[in-house]
Design a protein around this motif. Sequence first.
Motif, PDB file in Angstrom:
ATOM      1  N   ILE A 135       0.803  -1.304  -0.099  1.00  0.00           N
ATOM      2  CA  ILE A 135       0.045  -0.038  -0.043  1.00  0.00           C
ATOM      3  C   ILE A 135       0.834   1.254  -0.085  1.00  0.00           C
ATOM      4  O   ILE A 135       0.317   2.316   0.064  1.00  0.00           O
ATOM      5  N   HIS A 136       2.190   1.126  -0.068  1.00  0.00           N
ATOM      6  CA  HIS A 136       2.891   2.369  -0.205  1.00  0.00           C
ATOM      7  C   HIS A 136       3.264   2.741  -1.470  1.00  0.00           C
ATOM      8  O   HIS A 136       3.845   1.989  -2.471  1.00  0.00           O
ATOM      9  N   ASP A 137       3.101   4.027  -1.780  1.00  0.00           N
ATOM     10  CA  ASP A 137       3.462   4.542  -3.139  1.00  0.00           C
ATOM     11  C   ASP A 137       4.373   5.841  -3.122  1.00  0.00           C
ATOM     12  O   ASP A 137       4.064   6.185  -4.390  1.00  0.00           O
ATOM     13  N   ILE A 138       4.704   6.173  -1.927  1.00  0.00           N
ATOM     14  CA  ILE A 138       5.462   7.500  -2.063  1.00  0.00           C
ATOM     15  C   ILE A 138       6.683   7.380  -3.137  1.00  0.00           C
ATOM     16  O   ILE A 138       7.129   8.247  -3.625  1.00  0.00           O
ATOM     17  N   GLY A 139       7.616   6.160  -2.955  1.00  0.00           N
ATOM     18  CA  GLY A 139       8.714   6.186  -3.651  1.00  0.00           C
ATOM     19  C   GLY A 139       8.423   6.170  -5.424  1.00  0.00           C
ATOM     20  O   GLY A 139       9.065   6.747  -6.215  1.00  0.00           O
ATOM     21  N   LYS A 140       7.012   5.500  -5.496  1.00  0.00           N
ATOM     22  CA  LYS A 140       6.754   5.386  -7.094  1.00  0.00           C
ATOM     23  C   LYS A 140       6.226   6.638  -7.491  1.00  0.00           C
ATOM     24  O   LYS A 140       6.447   7.153  -8.530  1.00  0.00           O
ATOM     25  N   ASN A 141       5.789   7.462  -6.679  1.00  0.00           N
ATOM     26  CA  ASN A 141       5.356   8.938  -6.952  1.00  0.00           C
ATOM     27  C   ASN A 141       6.090   9.729  -7.300  1.00  0.00           C
ATOM     28  O   ASN A 141       6.289  10.611  -8.042  1.00  0.00           O
ATOM     29  N   ILE A 142       7.333   9.729  -6.478  1.00  0.00           N
ATOM     30  CA  ILE A 142       8.634  10.522  -6.822  1.00  0.00           C
ATOM     31  C   ILE A 142       9.389  10.141  -8.257  1.00  0.00           C
ATOM     32  O   ILE A 142       9.673  10.718  -8.811  1.00  0.00           O
ATOM     33  N   VAL A 143       9.270   8.708  -8.355  1.00  0.00           N
ATOM     34  CA  VAL A 143       9.850   8.281  -9.598  1.00  0.00           C
ATOM     35  C   VAL A 143       9.072   8.866 -10.602  1.00  0.00           C
ATOM     36  O   VAL A 143       9.482   9.383 -11.853  1.00  0.00           O
ATOM     37  N   LYS A 144       7.544   8.871 -10.680  1.00  0.00           N
ATOM     38  CA  LYS A 144       6.713   9.260 -11.800  1.00  0.00           C
ATOM     39  C   LYS A 144       7.027  10.688 -11.986  1.00  0.00           C
ATOM     40  O   LYS A 144       7.030  11.023 -13.024  1.00  0.00           O
ATOM     41  N   LEU A 145       7.082  11.340 -10.744  1.00  0.00           N
ATOM     42  CA  LEU A 145       7.396  12.998 -11.098  1.00  0.00           C
ATOM     43  C   LEU A 145       8.502  13.230 -11.711  1.00  0.00           C
ATOM     44  O   LEU A 145       8.612  14.014 -12.668  1.00  0.00           O
ATOM     45  N   LEU A 146       9.632  12.604 -11.503  1.00  0.00           N
ATOM     46  CA  LEU A 146      10.807  12.505 -12.300  1.00  0.00           C
ATOM     47  C   LEU A 146      10.876  12.424 -13.714  1.00  0.00           C
ATOM     48  O   LEU A 146      11.334  13.060 -14.688  1.00  0.00           O
ATOM     49  N   ALA A 163      14.326  -9.536 -12.832  1.00  0.00           N
ATOM     50  CA  ALA A 163      14.223  -8.145 -13.143  1.00  0.00           C
ATOM     51  C   ALA A 163      15.237  -7.879 -13.942  1.00  0.00           C
ATOM     52  O   ALA A 163      16.346  -8.376 -13.895  1.00  0.00           O
ATOM     53  N   ASP A 164      15.064  -6.940 -15.058  1.00  0.00           N
ATOM     54  CA  ASP A 164      16.092  -6.421 -15.852  1.00  0.00           C
ATOM     55  C   ASP A 164      17.213  -5.391 -15.222  1.00  0.00           C
ATOM     56  O   ASP A 164      18.447  -5.303 -15.659  1.00  0.00           O
ATOM     57  N   TYR A 165      16.613  -4.705 -14.419  1.00  0.00           N
ATOM     58  CA  TYR A 165      16.925  -3.387 -13.796  1.00  0.00           C
ATOM     59  C   TYR A 165      16.657  -3.391 -12.233  1.00  0.00           C
ATOM     60  O   TYR A 165      15.548  -3.658 -12.012  1.00  0.00           O
ATOM     61  N   PHE A 166      17.559  -2.538 -11.515  1.00  0.00           N
ATOM     62  CA  PHE A 166      17.221  -2.295 -10.209  1.00  0.00           C
ATOM     63  C   PHE A 166      17.465  -0.677 -10.116  1.00  0.00           C
ATOM     64  O   PHE A 166      18.581  -0.167 -10.408  1.00  0.00           O
ATOM     65  N   ALA A 167      16.234   0.034  -9.267  1.00  0.00           N
ATOM     66  CA  ALA A 167      16.762   1.192  -9.366  1.00  0.00           C
ATOM     67  C   ALA A 167      16.748   1.652  -7.807  1.00  0.00           C
ATOM     68  O   ALA A 167      15.743   1.420  -7.340  1.00  0.00           O
ATOM     69  N   PRO A 168      17.694   1.866  -7.440  1.00  0.00           N
ATOM     70  CA  PRO A 168      17.935   2.269  -6.209  1.00  0.00           C
ATOM     71  C   PRO A 168      17.367   3.551  -5.592  1.00  0.00           C
ATOM     72  O   PRO A 168      16.809   3.630  -4.621  1.00  0.00           O
ATOM     73  N   ASP A 169      17.031   4.363  -6.405  1.00  0.00           N
ATOM     74  CA  ASP A 169      16.187   5.680  -6.271  1.00  0.00           C
ATOM     75  C   ASP A 169      15.736   6.261  -7.346  1.00  0.00           C
ATOM     76  O   ASP A 169      15.807   5.796  -8.647  1.00  0.00           O
ATOM     77  N   ALA A 170      15.062   7.399  -7.503  1.00  0.00           N
ATOM     78  CA  ALA A 170      14.306   7.771  -8.536  1.00  0.00           C
ATOM     79  C   ALA A 170      15.036   8.258  -9.577  1.00  0.00           C
ATOM     80  O   ALA A 170      14.845   7.842 -11.065  1.00  0.00           O
ATOM     81  N   ALA A 171      16.390   8.864  -9.152  1.00  0.00           N
ATOM     82  CA  ALA A 171      17.422   9.255 -10.386  1.00  0.00           C
ATOM     83  C   ALA A 171      17.800   7.869 -11.172  1.00  0.00           C
ATOM     84  O   ALA A 171      18.191   7.903 -12.358  1.00  0.00           O
ATOM     85  N   GLY A 172      17.914   6.848 -10.558  1.00  0.00           N
ATOM     86  CA  GLY A 172      18.390   5.447 -11.057  1.00  0.00           C
ATOM     87  C   GLY A 172      17.186   5.206 -12.087  1.00  0.00           C
ATOM     88  O   GLY A 172      17.594   4.618 -13.015  1.00  0.00           O
ATOM     89  N   ALA A 173      16.281   5.482 -11.747  1.00  0.00           N
ATOM     90  CA  ALA A 173      15.066   5.014 -12.645  1.00  0.00           C
ATOM     91  C   ALA A 173      15.104   5.726 -13.889  1.00  0.00           C
ATOM     92  O   ALA A 173      15.072   5.316 -15.097  1.00  0.00           O
TER      93      ALA A 173
END
Length: 207
Positions: free
Chosen positions: A97-108, A186-196
């Motif tokens: 139910i957590h999506d703060i990390g995903k939302n930051i990735v989306k924004l970026l 998985a093909d890739y691991f994103a440690p953070d939004a910049a990684g994504a």
Amino acid sequence: GGGSELYRAIVRGMGAAAADAAVALLKDHSAMEIINGHIIPALGRVGEEFEKKRIFLPQLLMSAGAATAAFGQVRATMKDGCGTKGRIILATVRGDIHDIGKNIVKLLLENYGYEVIDLGRDVSCETILKSTQDHNVRLVGLSALMTTTLPAMEQTIKVLRQNLPDCRIMVGGAVLTGEYAKSIGADYFAPDAAGAVRIAEEVFGQP
């Protein structure tokens, strides 16, 4: 970036101040320096505070709004290709139910010119598969912040692999490591939004 006007404005959720601070920084910093040195660290800090329940959703949304205001100024200076660079699906896996990390990735990603289809949180693998097929998506980002939902992530990857072998999959979330990401296919691991963003640039072949 820790003490900059821009960083503080985003953390405090002050949109106009964030926009002004971004304009001031643009005089002697590149767009990427501002994004990586000020905006991303501020969003990261806000995300952490939210996870620890030190701040709540209204503050989080105000900070995201302030970051978007800053991005708006910075983006105006970046050379903009026509159209979208590519389409990406983001989803937090079933049971999570957590999506703060995903939302930051989306924004970026959106600010880097990608079209993001956000399926939200607690999303079944069937829904993710269907959306990926319907929208002809080449990159899917899955996030999990609870160890209990890692099997759901693994299952989702399996389903995507069986049905869409050409689709690339990136995963992220506090409970993941690069090693674990590889072990579940998985093909890739994103440690953070910049990684994504770096992963997206690689998948879609834009420098």
